[in-house]
Design a protein around this motif. Structure first.
Motif, mmCIF file in Angstrom:
data_model
loop_
_atom_site.group_PDB
_atom_site.id
_atom_site.type_symbol
_atom_site.label_atom_id
_atom_site.label_comp_id
_atom_site.label_asym_id
_atom_site.label_seq_id
_atom_site.Cartn_x
_atom_site.Cartn_y
_atom_site.Cartn_z
ATOM 1 N N THR A 1 27.756 85.410 89.975
ATOM 2 C CA THR A 1 26.930 84.964 91.093
ATOM 3 C C THR A 1 25.800 84.105 90.537
ATOM 4 O O THR A 1 25.157 84.486 89.559
ATOM 5 C CB THR A 1 26.319 86.152 91.864
ATOM 6 O OG1 THR A 1 27.369 87.032 92.250
ATOM 7 C CG2 THR A 1 25.579 85.680 93.096
ATOM 8 N N SER B 1 29.336 81.841 93.992
ATOM 9 C CA SER B 1 29.942 82.986 93.316
ATOM 10 C C SER B 1 31.364 82.647 92.894
ATOM 11 O O SER B 1 31.955 81.688 93.370
ATOM 12 C CB SER B 1 29.933 84.219 94.224
ATOM 13 O OG SER B 1 30.755 83.994 95.346
ATOM 14 N N ASP C 1 21.750 84.645 96.894
ATOM 15 C CA ASP C 1 23.025 84.184 96.350
ATOM 16 C C ASP C 1 23.272 82.743 96.760
ATOM 17 O O ASP C 1 23.076 82.368 97.923
ATOM 18 C CB ASP C 1 24.172 85.062 96.846
ATOM 19 C CG ASP C 1 24.109 86.475 96.275
ATOM 20 O OD1 ASP C 1 23.273 86.716 95.384
ATOM 21 O OD2 ASP C 1 24.895 87.318 96.726
#
Length: 154
Positions: free
Chosen positions: A93, A109, A106
């Motif tokens: 991530t 990923s 985030d």
């Protein structure tokens, strides 16, 4: 059924077919012999310097339990570490720091995995047009590795 002669058809298109065949043979001969089909004479070119340039710099092996982030060309980064042996699946991530939320969020990923001896695992990620503060996170089984934060300027 009455049979027809193909002589008029061959005679009318025979010249064109013959020219296409000769042209095809000339191009094939030039291709296989390495000669160019031009009116200009061949010229030689001498190189003043012929050095081999490595496609990528050789990096030392990363330490187990530590995520290293290397800056590559064109806003790309490589995150690496050593993963333990066995049946391993992992999740990468890339997190971006949000000053407004005052938290890591985030951004990208990816996943991977392998079965066997311990090995270096890496993830290449490109971050064009989004400058900011980033860090990489690797989740392997019950372990979470977090890299040092790094600045992206492009």
């Amino acid at each position: 059924m009455k049979s027809r002669s193909l002589a008029p058809v061959v005679a009318s298109g025979g010249g064109t077919a013959l020219r296409l065949l000769v042209a095809t043979l000339a191009v094939a001969a030039a291709y296989f012999t390495g000669t160019a089909v031009t009116d200009e004479p061949a010229r030689s070119v001498a190189l003043s310097s012929a050095q081999s340039v490595p496609a990528e710099k050789r990096l030392p092996a990363p330490e187990p339990g530590v995520l290293t982030v290397d800056d590559l060309a064109d806003c790309a980064y490589r995150v690496r570490t050593v993963a333990d042996s066995g049946a391993v699946s992992y999740t990468w991530t890339l997190q971006r720091y949000s000053p407004a939320a005052e938290a890591w969020q985030d951004y990208l990923s990816g996943t991977g995995g392998f079965d066997g001896a311990a090995r270096t695992v890496d993830w290449r990620v490109r971050v064009p047009g989004n400058p900011g503060l980033y860090r990489a996170v690797l989740d392997v089984a019950d372990n979470r590795l977090i890299s040092e934060k790094f600045q992206v300027d492009c």
